[in-house]
Design a protein around this motif. Structure first.
Motif, mmCIF file in Angstrom:
data_model
loop_
_atom_site.group_PDB
_atom_site.id
_atom_site.type_symbol
_atom_site.label_atom_id
_atom_site.label_comp_id
_atom_site.label_asym_id
_atom_site.label_seq_id
_atom_site.Cartn_x
_atom_site.Cartn_y
_atom_site.Cartn_z
ATOM 1 N N ARG A 101 0.861 -1.196 0.000
ATOM 2 C CA ARG A 101 0.000 0.000 0.000
ATOM 3 C C ARG A 101 0.887 1.231 0.000
ATOM 4 O O ARG A 101 1.826 1.323 0.814
ATOM 5 N N ILE A 116 -6.237 -0.694 8.280
ATOM 6 C CA ILE A 116 -6.080 -1.853 7.388
ATOM 7 C C ILE A 116 -5.816 -1.407 5.954
ATOM 8 O O ILE A 116 -5.030 -2.012 5.235
ATOM 9 N N GLY A 117 -6.466 -0.305 5.568
ATOM 10 C CA GLY A 117 -6.303 0.165 4.194
ATOM 11 C C GLY A 117 -4.970 0.831 3.931
ATOM 12 O O GLY A 117 -4.543 0.947 2.789
ATOM 13 N N TRP A 124 -0.327 -5.281 8.470
ATOM 14 C CA TRP A 124 -1.475 -5.372 7.557
ATOM 15 C C TRP A 124 -2.056 -6.784 7.565
ATOM 16 O O TRP A 124 -3.260 -6.967 7.632
ATOM 17 N N LEU A 135 -15.573 -9.895 10.416
ATOM 18 C CA LEU A 135 -16.716 -9.837 9.497
ATOM 19 C C LEU A 135 -17.417 -11.192 9.424
ATOM 20 O O LEU A 135 -18.639 -11.271 9.399
ATOM 21 N N HIS A 200 -22.682 -1.350 -10.628
ATOM 22 C CA HIS A 200 -21.323 -1.244 -10.080
ATOM 23 C C HIS A 200 -20.334 -0.799 -11.148
ATOM 24 O O HIS A 200 -19.469 0.029 -10.922
ATOM 25 N N HIS A 212 -1.319 1.504 -4.691
ATOM 26 C CA HIS A 212 -0.475 0.415 -4.188
ATOM 27 C C HIS A 212 0.978 0.850 -4.246
ATOM 28 O O HIS A 212 1.302 1.915 -4.781
ATOM 29 N N LEU A 235 -8.824 1.493 -12.291
ATOM 30 C CA LEU A 235 -9.886 0.489 -12.418
ATOM 31 C C LEU A 235 -10.921 0.847 -13.482
ATOM 32 O O LEU A 235 -11.490 -0.028 -14.135
ATOM 33 N N SER A 273 -11.498 -3.981 -7.133
ATOM 34 C CA SER A 273 -10.102 -4.291 -7.366
ATOM 35 C C SER A 273 -9.898 -5.820 -7.347
ATOM 36 O O SER A 273 -10.865 -6.573 -7.502
ATOM 37 N N VAL A 278 -7.707 -6.767 -2.434
ATOM 38 C CA VAL A 278 -9.091 -6.640 -2.896
ATOM 39 C C VAL A 278 -9.975 -6.141 -1.746
ATOM 40 O O VAL A 278 -9.719 -6.445 -0.575
ATOM 41 N N LEU A 280 -12.146 -5.528 1.186
ATOM 42 C CA LEU A 280 -12.545 -6.485 2.219
ATOM 43 C C LEU A 280 -14.066 -6.545 2.373
ATOM 44 O O LEU A 280 -14.612 -7.534 2.833
ATOM 45 N N LEU A 284 -20.051 -8.059 1.613
ATOM 46 C CA LEU A 284 -21.042 -7.319 2.381
ATOM 47 C C LEU A 284 -21.734 -6.289 1.489
ATOM 48 O O LEU A 284 -22.966 -6.184 1.474
ATOM 49 N N ALA A 285 -20.932 -5.530 0.727
ATOM 50 C CA ALA A 285 -21.494 -4.477 -0.118
ATOM 51 C C ALA A 285 -22.443 -5.088 -1.154
ATOM 52 O O ALA A 285 -23.545 -4.586 -1.379
HETATM 53 C C1 HEM Z 1 -19.786 -0.432 -3.443
HETATM 54 C C2 HEM Z 1 -19.033 -0.519 -2.347
HETATM 55 C C3 HEM Z 1 -17.530 -0.627 -2.333
HETATM 56 C C4 HEM Z 1 -16.618 -0.489 -3.355
HETATM 57 C C5 HEM Z 1 -16.856 -0.207 -4.838
HETATM 58 C C6 HEM Z 1 -15.297 -0.676 -2.762
HETATM 59 C C7 HEM Z 1 -14.106 -0.614 -3.469
HETATM 60 C C8 HEM Z 1 -12.851 -0.755 -2.899
HETATM 61 C C9 HEM Z 1 -11.612 -0.625 -3.623
HETATM 62 C C10 HEM Z 1 -11.467 -0.327 -5.114
HETATM 63 C C11 HEM Z 1 -10.592 -0.817 -2.729
HETATM 64 C C12 HEM Z 1 -9.090 -0.738 -3.013
HETATM 65 C C13 HEM Z 1 -8.547 -2.127 -3.271
HETATM 66 C C14 HEM Z 1 -7.061 -2.099 -3.644
HETATM 67 O O1 HEM Z 1 -6.260 -1.494 -2.931
HETATM 68 O O2 HEM Z 1 -6.682 -2.697 -4.678
HETATM 69 C C15 HEM Z 1 -11.188 -1.094 -1.438
HETATM 70 C C16 HEM Z 1 -10.470 -1.384 -0.295
HETATM 71 C C17 HEM Z 1 -11.041 -1.680 0.916
HETATM 72 N N1 HEM Z 1 -12.393 -1.743 1.193
HETATM 73 FE FE1 HEM Z 1 -13.915 -1.415 -0.108
HETATM 74 N N2 HEM Z 1 -15.443 -0.940 -1.422
HETATM 75 C C18 HEM Z 1 -16.784 -0.937 -1.113
HETATM 76 C C19 HEM Z 1 -17.355 -1.198 0.111
HETATM 77 C C20 HEM Z 1 -16.667 -1.564 1.247
HETATM 78 C C21 HEM Z 1 -17.279 -1.932 2.516
HETATM 79 C C22 HEM Z 1 -18.784 -2.004 2.786
HETATM 80 C C23 HEM Z 1 -16.248 -2.203 3.382
HETATM 81 C C24 HEM Z 1 -16.308 -2.633 4.855
HETATM 82 C C25 HEM Z 1 -17.050 -3.591 5.311
HETATM 83 C C26 HEM Z 1 -14.999 -2.027 2.666
HETATM 84 C C27 HEM Z 1 -13.745 -2.222 3.198
HETATM 85 C C28 HEM Z 1 -12.543 -2.066 2.524
HETATM 86 C C29 HEM Z 1 -11.228 -2.228 3.127
HETATM 87 C C30 HEM Z 1 -10.932 -2.575 4.587
HETATM 88 C C31 HEM Z 1 -10.277 -1.990 2.125
HETATM 89 C C32 HEM Z 1 -8.754 -2.034 2.265
HETATM 90 C C33 HEM Z 1 -8.262 -3.460 2.068
HETATM 91 C C34 HEM Z 1 -6.754 -3.604 2.251
HETATM 92 O O3 HEM Z 1 -6.005 -2.631 2.065
HETATM 93 O O4 HEM Z 1 -6.314 -4.729 2.566
HETATM 94 N N3 HEM Z 1 -15.290 -1.639 1.384
HETATM 95 N N4 HEM Z 1 -12.562 -1.055 -1.560
#
Ligand code: HEM
Length: 334
Positions: A101, A116-117, A124, A135, A200, A212, A235, A273, A278, A280, A284-285
């Motif tokens: 990251r 976490i992000g 991580w 979750l 989506h 990243h 993306l 992603s 990807v 997390l 859920l979403a």
């Molecule tokens: C339509 C809804 C959502 C979309 C389009 C979306 C999209 C994304 C994208 C594109 C990333 C970056 C992935 C990467 O670094 O390659 C991400 C990361 C993340 N998302 Fe989502 N997300 C959504 C909803 C959620 C929800 C509801 C949660 C929590 C329950 C969540 C938790 C996370 C977390 C924790 C990361 C970081 C993961 C990591 O760095 O290991 N997201 N999301």
């Protein structure tokens, strides 16, 4: 004479600057990075990139430089990968090395490597495992979470009812709901599933995800990307990849339907992603959106006040992502 001296002096300065810039450009300090537009010392490509509309700037650069290029945000090189093939090659085929990251302005101080992000390495991994099991324990993918979302969807319906007393009555009379929608219904509803996928894809809420970084020096498509270089996975360019979507700029659920009307997966569908980082919350979403949409549509017709053709559904670009454009909608009981 004084005028001639000033003129010679400024010519001299211009020549020196010109040769310095040339020399600086040729310096191989960034290894063999992918091509970049001409850049200025210290400023890099900042003057060529519109930070308010980064996506559009990257789009234009992609047209000029192809699927793999570099932009300099000040002195920092940022490698940009476009199109499904390049993104998949990095995130899936080279998951480990592209799974870091990048440092993010503001985030690092706020999160102090605990988010976490935004974190990397062992921390991580621990956070990701912890959140994943949290979750899971919370019931994602299981009945309990599904029921909670179903309840929330019903609260939403209730909330809609409360805002319009007359609709309340009509709903009570007209709606013949026998049961709540559930996740098992999804596979029997290919068209709804395709519509949700297309929402989506078209909404493209996170066009560049979260940047990243490469965890070690790496060879990629003939280029050398040094360790710790920031990599942006664009993306949008996978979601609009013309090799995978017949009408990429149009809202078209057929992108996810085969000729028999059955649901068809599309590998370039990457709004969440891919690879180690990807999203997390993907399951859920997706569960929420399915249950909310089906519960609302089970109970209501959605009507627009204007002619549908007049409504611009193209998402609005903001500095951090894309958002649907507001328009008036009436919710009419079925
Ligand atoms: C339509 C809804 C959502 C979309 C389009 C979306 C999209 C994304 C994208 C594109 C990333 C970056 C992935 C990467 O670094 O390659 C991400 C990361 C993340 N998302 Fe989502 N997300 C959504 C909803 C959620 C929800 C509801 C949660 C929590 C329950 C969540 C938790 C996370 C977390 C924790 C990361 C970081 C993961 C990591 O760095 O290991 N997201 N999301």
């Amino acid at each position: 004479m004084a005028l001639f001296g000033a003129w010679t002096f400024s010519l001299l300065i211009s020549c020196i600057t010109f040769f310095l810039v040339l020399r600086w450009r040729r310096k191989p300090k960034d290894g063999n990075l992918p091509p970049s537009p001409f850049r200025l010392p210290w400023l890099g490509n900042l003057l060529q990139v519109d930070i308010q509309n980064l996506f559009m700037s990257l789009y234009r650069l992609q047209e000029q430089y192809g699927p793999v290029f570099t932009v300099y945000m000040g002195p920092q090189p940022v490698v940009v990968l476009c199109g499904y093939e390049a993104i998949k090659e990095a995130l899936v085929d080279n998951a480990e090395v592209f799974g870091g990251r990048a440092r993010m302005l503001g985030m690092d101080d706020t999160m102090q490597n605990y988010g976490i992000g935004s974190s990397n390495g062992e921390r991580w991994k621990e956070l990701r495992n912890f959140c994943q099991s949290a979750l899971r324990n919370f019931g994602v993918g299981k009945r309990s979470m599904e029921e909670r979302i179903q309840e929330e969807a019903e609260f939403l319906v209730e909330a809609l009812r409360k805002t319009e007393a007359k609709i309340h009555e009509e709903i009570d009379q007209v709606i013949g709901r026998n049961r709540r929608p559930c996740m098992d219904d999804r596979k029997k509803m290919p068209y709804t599933d395709a519509v949700i996928h297309e929402i989506h894809r078209y909404a493209d809420v996170s066009p560049i995800g979260i940047p990243h970084l490469v965890t070690r020096d790496t060879q990629f498509r003939g280029y050398t990307i040094p360790k710790d270089t920031t990599v942006i996975l664009f993306l949008t360019t996978a979601l609009e990849d013309p090799c995978y979507f017949e009408t990429p700029k149009k809202f078209n659920p057929a992108h996810f339907l085969d000729k028999n009307g059955d649901f068809r997966k599309n590998e370039a569908f990457l709004p969440f992603s891919a690879g180690k980082r990807v999203c997390l919350g993907e399951n859920l979403a997706r569960m929420e959106i399915f249950l909310f949409l089906t519960t609302v549509l089970q109970n209501f017709n959605l009507r627009t006040l204007q002619d549908r053709e007049e409504i611009d559904i193209l998402p609005e670009v903001h500095s951090s992502g894309k958002l649907p454009q507001p328009y008036q909608l009436s919710v009419v009981p079925r």
